[in-house]
Design a protein around this motif. Structure first.
Motif, short mmCIF file in Angstrom:
data_model
loop_
_atom_site.label_atom_id
_atom_site.label_comp_id
_atom_site.label_asym_id
_atom_site.label_seq_id
_atom_site.Cartn_x
_atom_site.Cartn_y
_atom_site.Cartn_z
N GLY A 10 -5.47 -13.39 -25.39
CA GLY A 10 -6.19 -13.69 -26.62
C GLY A 10 -7.52 -14.38 -26.45
N ARG A 11 -8.12 -14.27 -25.28
CA ARG A 11 -9.45 -14.84 -25.07
C ARG A 11 -10.24 -13.99 -24.10
NH1 ARG A 11 -10.57 -17.25 -20.18
NH2 ARG A 11 -8.82 -18.01 -18.91
N LEU A 12 -11.56 -14.12 -24.18
CA LEU A 12 -12.42 -13.46 -23.21
C LEU A 12 -12.39 -14.24 -21.90
CD1 LEU A 12 -15.49 -12.75 -25.52
CD2 LEU A 12 -13.73 -11.12 -24.80
N GLY A 13 -12.65 -13.55 -20.81
CA GLY A 13 -12.69 -14.21 -19.53
C GLY A 13 -14.04 -14.85 -19.27
N ARG A 14 -14.05 -15.79 -18.34
CA ARG A 14 -15.30 -16.43 -17.89
C ARG A 14 -15.58 -15.95 -16.47
NH1 ARG A 14 -12.02 -20.40 -20.14
NH2 ARG A 14 -11.26 -20.88 -18.04
N ALA A 15 -16.84 -15.96 -16.09
CA ALA A 15 -17.19 -15.56 -14.72
C ALA A 15 -16.43 -16.40 -13.70
CB ALA A 15 -18.69 -15.67 -14.53
N ASP A 16 -16.24 -17.66 -13.99
CA ASP A 16 -15.52 -18.55 -13.07
C ASP A 16 -14.08 -18.10 -12.85
OD1 ASP A 16 -17.63 -20.19 -12.51
OD2 ASP A 16 -17.08 -21.75 -13.95
N ASP A 17 -13.52 -17.36 -13.82
CA ASP A 17 -12.14 -16.89 -13.66
C ASP A 17 -11.99 -15.97 -12.46
OD1 ASP A 17 -11.05 -18.25 -15.88
OD2 ASP A 17 -11.75 -16.70 -17.25
N CYS A 18 -13.08 -15.35 -12.04
CA CYS A 18 -13.04 -14.43 -10.89
C CYS A 18 -13.32 -15.15 -9.57
CB CYS A 18 -14.08 -13.32 -11.08
SG CYS A 18 -13.79 -12.29 -12.54
N ALA A 19 -13.86 -16.36 -9.64
CA ALA A 19 -14.29 -17.05 -8.43
C ALA A 19 -13.13 -17.60 -7.62
CB ALA A 19 -15.26 -18.17 -8.78
N GLY A 20 -12.10 -18.07 -8.30
CA GLY A 20 -10.97 -18.67 -7.59
C GLY A 20 -10.23 -17.67 -6.72
N ILE A 21 -10.00 -16.47 -7.25
CA ILE A 21 -9.28 -15.47 -6.47
C ILE A 21 -10.15 -14.98 -5.30
CG2 ILE A 21 -9.99 -13.52 -7.92
CD1 ILE A 21 -6.60 -14.03 -6.13
N ALA A 22 -11.47 -14.92 -5.52
CA ALA A 22 -12.37 -14.54 -4.43
C ALA A 22 -12.30 -15.57 -3.31
CB ALA A 22 -13.81 -14.41 -4.94
N LEU A 23 -12.26 -16.84 -3.67
CA LEU A 23 -12.14 -17.90 -2.67
C LEU A 23 -10.82 -17.79 -1.91
CD1 LEU A 23 -13.15 -20.49 -1.33
CD2 LEU A 23 -12.18 -21.78 -3.24
N LEU A 24 -9.74 -17.52 -2.63
CA LEU A 24 -8.44 -17.36 -1.97
C LEU A 24 -8.50 -16.23 -0.95
CD1 LEU A 24 -5.39 -17.81 -1.59
CD2 LEU A 24 -5.03 -16.26 -3.53
N LEU A 25 -9.06 -15.10 -1.33
CA LEU A 25 -9.09 -13.93 -0.44
C LEU A 25 -9.89 -14.21 0.83
CD1 LEU A 25 -9.62 -11.09 -3.05
CD2 LEU A 25 -7.53 -11.59 -1.78
N CYS A 26 -10.84 -15.13 0.75
CA CYS A 26 -11.69 -15.43 1.91
C CYS A 26 -11.25 -16.68 2.67
CB CYS A 26 -13.14 -15.57 1.46
SG CYS A 26 -13.85 -14.04 0.82
N SER A 27 -10.25 -17.37 2.18
CA SER A 27 -9.78 -18.59 2.81
C SER A 27 -8.65 -18.30 3.79
CB SER A 27 -9.28 -19.57 1.74
OG SER A 27 -8.07 -19.07 1.17
N PRO A 28 -8.30 -19.25 4.64
CA PRO A 28 -7.18 -19.04 5.56
C PRO A 28 -5.88 -18.69 4.83
CG PRO A 28 -8.48 -20.94 6.24
CD PRO A 28 -9.02 -20.52 4.91
N GLU A 29 -5.71 -19.25 3.63
CA GLU A 29 -4.48 -18.99 2.87
C GLU A 29 -4.37 -17.53 2.43
OE1 GLU A 29 -6.48 -21.48 2.40
OE2 GLU A 29 -5.27 -23.30 2.73
N GLY A 30 -5.51 -16.82 2.38
CA GLY A 30 -5.49 -15.43 1.94
C GLY A 30 -5.61 -14.43 3.07
N SER A 31 -5.40 -14.87 4.29
CA SER A 31 -5.69 -14.02 5.45
C SER A 31 -4.73 -12.84 5.61
CB SER A 31 -5.68 -14.85 6.74
OG SER A 31 -4.39 -15.40 6.97
N TYR A 32 -3.60 -12.86 4.90
CA TYR A 32 -2.65 -11.75 5.03
C TYR A 32 -2.66 -10.86 3.77
CZ TYR A 32 1.36 -9.39 7.16
OH TYR A 32 2.20 -8.46 7.76
N ILE A 33 -3.66 -11.06 2.93
CA ILE A 33 -3.83 -10.20 1.74
C ILE A 33 -4.84 -9.12 2.10
CG2 ILE A 33 -4.49 -10.10 -0.68
CD1 ILE A 33 -3.86 -13.09 -0.87
#
Length: 250
Positions: free
Chosen positions: A214-237
């Motif tokens: 029920g709300r529009l997204g913000r650009a920041d909503d995409c930044a967290g997942i991008a950070l995860l994918l590039c961090s050590p925690e996301g290395s197996y994705i």
């Protein structure tokens, strides 16, 4: 988290505004040197200056991806500056709103050139070095239009679906232990590009009715997942298509 990307260099295309800006900013805050690519020199320079004023590492990189030689020129400049990227975020794109029976040759050419041809060229230029180093991250910014296209996005959605196929192909075939390729698929994000469309009478209400959250997204909503994918925690994705759309695709 500060320091998650310490020592990394992240090239984000189309990073002077919108989702690209949010991702580049989050990467810089996490310790990466953010390369702010855009064809708008004033905007890219201002963004990099703002980040440096905050004590973060950032540099502008000006290039028009419609030019076939742009990625090679970008790589040469980054190499000369000692900032070869080990993170590549493909955010720059062209989106023309036309129905299937009215798509112009110019619109098809522009969207194909940036959304597809530039993607291939950037991958060819920057991924080999990641493979040689044995580590790297590639993220393409896709679209909810791939799963749920609007009548006015028939060609844009097709180019984004093709881009996703390319990234999934690399995710399967590169076979490097620490080089991952993933796709983030935003939904209705309130960026400058979308404001004019959402300002049309009744349009925002129509879009909101389709979003379970029920709300529009913000650009920041995409930044967290991008950070995860590039961090050590996301290395197996690897090979993931991650929707950031509030459920709009459902």
């Amino acid at each position: 988290m500060a320091g998650q990307l310490s020592g990394r260099v992240a090239l984000v295309t189309g990073a002077a505004r919108g989702i690209g800006l949010a991702i580049a900013t989050r990467f810089a805050e996490a310790g990466a040197h953010a390369i702010i690519h855009d064809r708008d020199e004033a905007a890219a320079t201002a963004t990099a200056t703002d980040l440096r004023t905050r004590g973060l590492a950032a540099s502008p990189l000006i290039a028009d991806l419609a030019e076939a030689t742009a990625p090679l020129a970008m790589a040469a400049e980054l190499t000369a500056n000692g900032t070869e990227p080990d993170i590549l975020v493909l955010c720059a794109s062209v989106e023309n709103l036309q129905t299937w029976d009215a798509i112009s040759e110019a619109a098809m050419a522009a969207q194909t050139q940036i959304n597809l041809h530039a993607t291939v060229r950037l991958l060819q230029v920057f991924v080999p070095a990641m493979l040689a180093r044995g580590s790297g991250r590639v993220i393409a910014i896709g679209s909810v239009q791939e799963a749920r296209p609007n009548p006015t996005h028939v060609y844009y959605a097709a180019t984004k679906a093709a881009q996703t196929n390319m990234i999934l192909n690399l995710a399967r075939t590169l076979r490097a232990p620490d080089v991952t390729c993933n796709i983030i698929q935003p939904g209705a994000i309130l960026t400058d590009r979308n404001r004019a469309v959402l300002a049309q009478p009744g349009r925002q209400e129509q879009v909101l009715a389709r979003i379970p959250l029920g709300r529009l997204g913000r650009a920041d909503d995409c930044a967290g997942i991008a950070l995860l994918l590039c961090s050590p925690e996301g290395s197996y994705i690897n090979g993931a298509e991650i929707a950031v759309d509030g459920g709009l695709r459902l």
